[in-house]
Design a protein around this motif. Structure first.
Motif, PDB file in Angstrom:
ATOM      1  N   ALA A 183       0.826  -1.202   0.000  1.00  0.00           N
ATOM      2  CA  ALA A 183       0.000   0.000   0.000  1.00  0.00           C
ATOM      3  C   ALA A 183       0.861   1.254   0.000  1.00  0.00           C
ATOM      4  CB  ALA A 183      -0.902   0.000   1.230  1.00  0.00           C
ATOM      5  N   ARG A 184       0.340   2.315  -0.596  1.00  0.00           N
ATOM      6  CA  ARG A 184       1.005   3.616  -0.541  1.00  0.00           C
ATOM      7  C   ARG A 184       0.532   4.427   0.662  1.00  0.00           C
ATOM      8  NH1 ARG A 184       0.801   5.029  -6.769  1.00  0.00           N
ATOM      9  NH2 ARG A 184       2.680   3.943  -7.397  1.00  0.00           N
ATOM     10  N   ASP A 185      -0.655   4.072   1.169  1.00  0.00           N
ATOM     11  CA  ASP A 185      -1.113   4.710   2.409  1.00  0.00           C
ATOM     12  C   ASP A 185      -1.923   3.697   3.213  1.00  0.00           C
ATOM     13  OD1 ASP A 185      -4.099   5.124   1.996  1.00  0.00           O
ATOM     14  OD2 ASP A 185      -3.343   6.240   0.265  1.00  0.00           O
ATOM     15  N   ALA A 186      -1.980   3.926   4.513  1.00  0.00           N
ATOM     16  CA  ALA A 186      -2.585   2.955   5.431  1.00  0.00           C
ATOM     17  C   ALA A 186      -4.049   2.687   5.110  1.00  0.00           C
ATOM     18  CB  ALA A 186      -2.437   3.440   6.869  1.00  0.00           C
ATOM     19  N   GLY A 187      -4.757   3.628   4.529  1.00  0.00           N
ATOM     20  CA  GLY A 187      -6.170   3.464   4.218  1.00  0.00           C
ATOM     21  C   GLY A 187      -6.448   2.472   3.103  1.00  0.00           C
ATOM     22  N   GLU A 188      -5.425   2.016   2.415  1.00  0.00           N
ATOM     23  CA  GLU A 188      -5.615   1.079   1.300  1.00  0.00           C
ATOM     24  C   GLU A 188      -5.624  -0.383   1.724  1.00  0.00           C
ATOM     25  OE1 GLU A 188      -3.658   3.195  -2.580  1.00  0.00           O
ATOM     26  OE2 GLU A 188      -2.271   2.266  -1.155  1.00  0.00           O
ATOM     27  N   TYR A 189      -5.195  -0.703   2.934  1.00  0.00           N
ATOM     28  CA  TYR A 189      -5.034  -2.095   3.329  1.00  0.00           C
ATOM     29  C   TYR A 189      -6.325  -2.907   3.205  1.00  0.00           C
ATOM     30  CZ  TYR A 189      -0.240  -1.632   4.897  1.00  0.00           C
ATOM     31  OH  TYR A 189       1.116  -1.439   4.923  1.00  0.00           O
ATOM     32  N   ASP A 190      -7.442  -2.373   3.653  1.00  0.00           N
ATOM     33  CA  ASP A 190      -8.689  -3.141   3.585  1.00  0.00           C
ATOM     34  C   ASP A 190      -9.044  -3.488   2.149  1.00  0.00           C
ATOM     35  OD1 ASP A 190      -8.945  -3.133   6.325  1.00  0.00           O
ATOM     36  OD2 ASP A 190     -10.332  -1.431   6.373  1.00  0.00           O
ATOM     37  N   ARG A 191      -8.932  -2.521   1.241  1.00  0.00           N
ATOM     38  CA  ARG A 191      -9.233  -2.767  -0.168  1.00  0.00           C
ATOM     39  C   ARG A 191      -8.260  -3.777  -0.766  1.00  0.00           C
ATOM     40  NH1 ARG A 191      -9.466   2.850  -3.002  1.00  0.00           N
ATOM     41  NH2 ARG A 191      -8.926   1.490  -4.695  1.00  0.00           N
ATOM     42  N   GLU A 250      -9.085  -7.301   0.504  1.00  0.00           N
ATOM     43  CA  GLU A 250     -10.273  -7.797  -0.187  1.00  0.00           C
ATOM     44  C   GLU A 250      -9.917  -8.262  -1.599  1.00  0.00           C
ATOM     45  OE1 GLU A 250     -14.375  -5.915  -1.936  1.00  0.00           O
ATOM     46  OE2 GLU A 250     -13.710  -5.223   0.038  1.00  0.00           O
ATOM     47  N   ALA A 251      -9.126  -7.471  -2.315  1.00  0.00           N
ATOM     48  CA  ALA A 251      -8.694  -7.853  -3.664  1.00  0.00           C
ATOM     49  C   ALA A 251      -7.858  -9.123  -3.626  1.00  0.00           C
ATOM     50  CB  ALA A 251      -7.912  -6.714  -4.311  1.00  0.00           C
ATOM     51  N   ALA A 252      -6.980  -9.244  -2.636  1.00  0.00           N
ATOM     52  CA  ALA A 252      -6.123 -10.429  -2.510  1.00  0.00           C
ATOM     53  C   ALA A 252      -6.971 -11.681  -2.272  1.00  0.00           C
ATOM     54  CB  ALA A 252      -5.119 -10.229  -1.373  1.00  0.00           C
ATOM     55  N   ARG A 253      -7.965 -11.581  -1.398  1.00  0.00           N
ATOM     56  CA  ARG A 253      -8.857 -12.726  -1.137  1.00  0.00           C
ATOM     57  C   ARG A 253      -9.616 -13.108  -2.412  1.00  0.00           C
ATOM     58  NH1 ARG A 253      -9.555 -10.065   3.670  1.00  0.00           N
ATOM     59  NH2 ARG A 253     -11.404  -8.987   2.932  1.00  0.00           N
ATOM     60  N   SER A 254     -10.062 -12.120  -3.126  1.00  0.00           N
ATOM     61  CA  SER A 254     -10.833 -12.351  -4.346  1.00  0.00           C
ATOM     62  C   SER A 254     -10.003 -13.021  -5.434  1.00  0.00           C
ATOM     63  CB  SER A 254     -11.375 -11.008  -4.849  1.00  0.00           C
ATOM     64  OG  SER A 254     -11.876 -11.116  -6.143  1.00  0.00           O
ATOM     65  N   LEU A 255      -8.749 -12.599  -5.581  1.00  0.00           N
ATOM     66  CA  LEU A 255      -7.875 -13.152  -6.620  1.00  0.00           C
ATOM     67  C   LEU A 255      -7.266 -14.492  -6.237  1.00  0.00           C
ATOM     68  CD1 LEU A 255      -5.966  -9.893  -7.606  1.00  0.00           C
ATOM     69  CD2 LEU A 255      -7.458 -11.228  -9.124  1.00  0.00           C
ATOM     70  N   GLY A 256      -6.881 -14.635  -4.969  1.00  0.00           N
ATOM     71  CA  GLY A 256      -6.109 -15.797  -4.553  1.00  0.00           C
ATOM     72  C   GLY A 256      -4.664 -15.634  -4.992  1.00  0.00           C
ATOM     73  N   HIS A 257      -3.772 -16.461  -4.515  1.00  0.00           N
ATOM     74  CA  HIS A 257      -2.339 -16.414  -4.878  1.00  0.00           C
ATOM     75  C   HIS A 257      -1.760 -15.008  -4.731  1.00  0.00           C
ATOM     76  CE1 HIS A 257      -2.157 -20.490  -6.609  1.00  0.00           C
ATOM     77  NE2 HIS A 257      -3.405 -20.261  -6.887  1.00  0.00           N
ATOM     78  N   THR A 258      -2.224 -14.280  -3.732  1.00  0.00           N
ATOM     79  CA  THR A 258      -1.819 -12.885  -3.570  1.00  0.00           C
ATOM     80  C   THR A 258      -1.520 -12.596  -2.109  1.00  0.00           C
ATOM     81  OG1 THR A 258      -3.260 -12.257  -5.415  1.00  0.00           O
ATOM     82  CG2 THR A 258      -2.512 -10.481  -3.977  1.00  0.00           C
ATOM     83  N   ASP A 259      -0.401 -11.917  -1.863  1.00  0.00           N
ATOM     84  CA  ASP A 259      -0.033 -11.484  -0.521  1.00  0.00           C
ATOM     85  C   ASP A 259      -0.033  -9.965  -0.473  1.00  0.00           C
ATOM     86  OD1 ASP A 259       0.560 -14.085   0.561  1.00  0.00           O
ATOM     87  OD2 ASP A 259       2.389 -14.055  -0.637  1.00  0.00           O
ATOM     88  N   VAL A 260      -0.488  -9.421   0.632  1.00  0.00           N
ATOM     89  CA  VAL A 260      -0.417  -7.983   0.869  1.00  0.00           C
ATOM     90  C   VAL A 260       0.642  -7.768   1.934  1.00  0.00           C
ATOM     91  CG1 VAL A 260      -1.643  -5.933   1.663  1.00  0.00           C
ATOM     92  CG2 VAL A 260      -2.826  -7.636   0.246  1.00  0.00           C
ATOM     93  N   LEU A 261       1.654  -7.000   1.602  1.00  0.00           N
ATOM     94  CA  LEU A 261       2.736  -6.731   2.539  1.00  0.00           C
ATOM     95  C   LEU A 261       2.276  -5.762   3.616  1.00  0.00           C
ATOM     96  CD1 LEU A 261       5.776  -6.236   0.127  1.00  0.00           C
ATOM     97  CD2 LEU A 261       5.117  -8.294   1.377  1.00  0.00           C
ATOM     98  N   LYS A 262       2.572  -6.100   4.843  1.00  0.00           N
ATOM     99  CA  LYS A 262       2.270  -5.215   5.969  1.00  0.00           C
ATOM    100  C   LYS A 262       3.539  -4.429   6.289  1.00  0.00           C
ATOM    101  CE  LYS A 262      -1.920  -6.610   6.908  1.00  0.00           C
ATOM    102  NZ  LYS A 262      -3.095  -5.788   6.893  1.00  0.00           N
ATOM    103  N   ILE A 263       3.770  -3.389   5.525  1.00  0.00           N
ATOM    104  CA  ILE A 263       4.948  -2.547   5.710  1.00  0.00           C
ATOM    105  C   ILE A 263       4.485  -1.120   5.912  1.00  0.00           C
ATOM    106  CG2 ILE A 263       6.449  -4.027   4.323  1.00  0.00           C
ATOM    107  CD1 ILE A 263       6.078  -2.029   2.007  1.00  0.00           C
TER     108      ILE A 263
END
Length: 157
Positions: free
Chosen positions: A93-101, A104-117
């Motif tokens: 994410a470029r800003d903290a407010g994007e994590y939820d979206r 959700e996109a990662a769950r929908s696509l599968g094979h996707t990780d969201v970095l918690k940085i």
């Protein structure tokens, strides 16, 4: 060489972008900047590059690292299903407010990780604007890349 999604009038030629990537990744273990797309004529699509990489390295696994904007529009990419079938997506994410979206996109696509940085609110547009306005590039690009941009007088128009 020719990104299909970018028509920016101030887009720097592929050779210079390649040199900046080499500078940005210098010293990073396990990172290699490829010139496959520079050698290919016409538009460069990710699925084509990944096909070539899989042919050259059939035993390797690949991850495609991208920003939030690219993950959120991933289903618009050419042959996105093929990419997802053979590649793990990693998004930040470029800003903290994007994590939820993003989650959700990662769950929908599968094979996707969201970095918690810690998000880095930087984009190529911001880099170009900073150069045009004469502002420093601290925190936007590595110092070696900032020197290259200044030395080659890039993004001044």
């Amino acid at each position: 060489r020719t990104p299909p999604h970018k028509q920016a009038p101030d887009l720097i030629d592929g050779e210079k972008r390649f040199e900046m990537l080499q500078l940005a990744t210098k010293g990073m273990e396990g990172v290699e900047v490829s010139d496959f797309e520079l050698r290919r004529e016409g538009k460069s699509y990710t699925y084509m590059t990944l096909r070539l990489l899989r042919e050259l390295h059939p035993d390797d696994q690949f991850s495609l690292i991208m920003g939030a904007d690219m993950l959120l529009s991933f289903r618009e990419w050419r042959n996105w299903e093929e990419i997802l079938a053979h590649t793990r997506l990693v998004a930040a994410a470029r800003d903290a407010g994007e994590y939820d979206r993003l989650e959700e996109a990662a769950r929908s696509l599968g094979h996707t990780d969201v970095l918690k940085i810690t998000p880095v609110p930087a984009s190529s547009t911001q880099v170009r604007e900073a150069v045009r306005e004469g502002r420093p590039l601290d925190g936007l690009v590595p110092e070696a890349v900032a020197r290259y941009i200044r030395k080659n007088r890039l993004y001044r128009q």
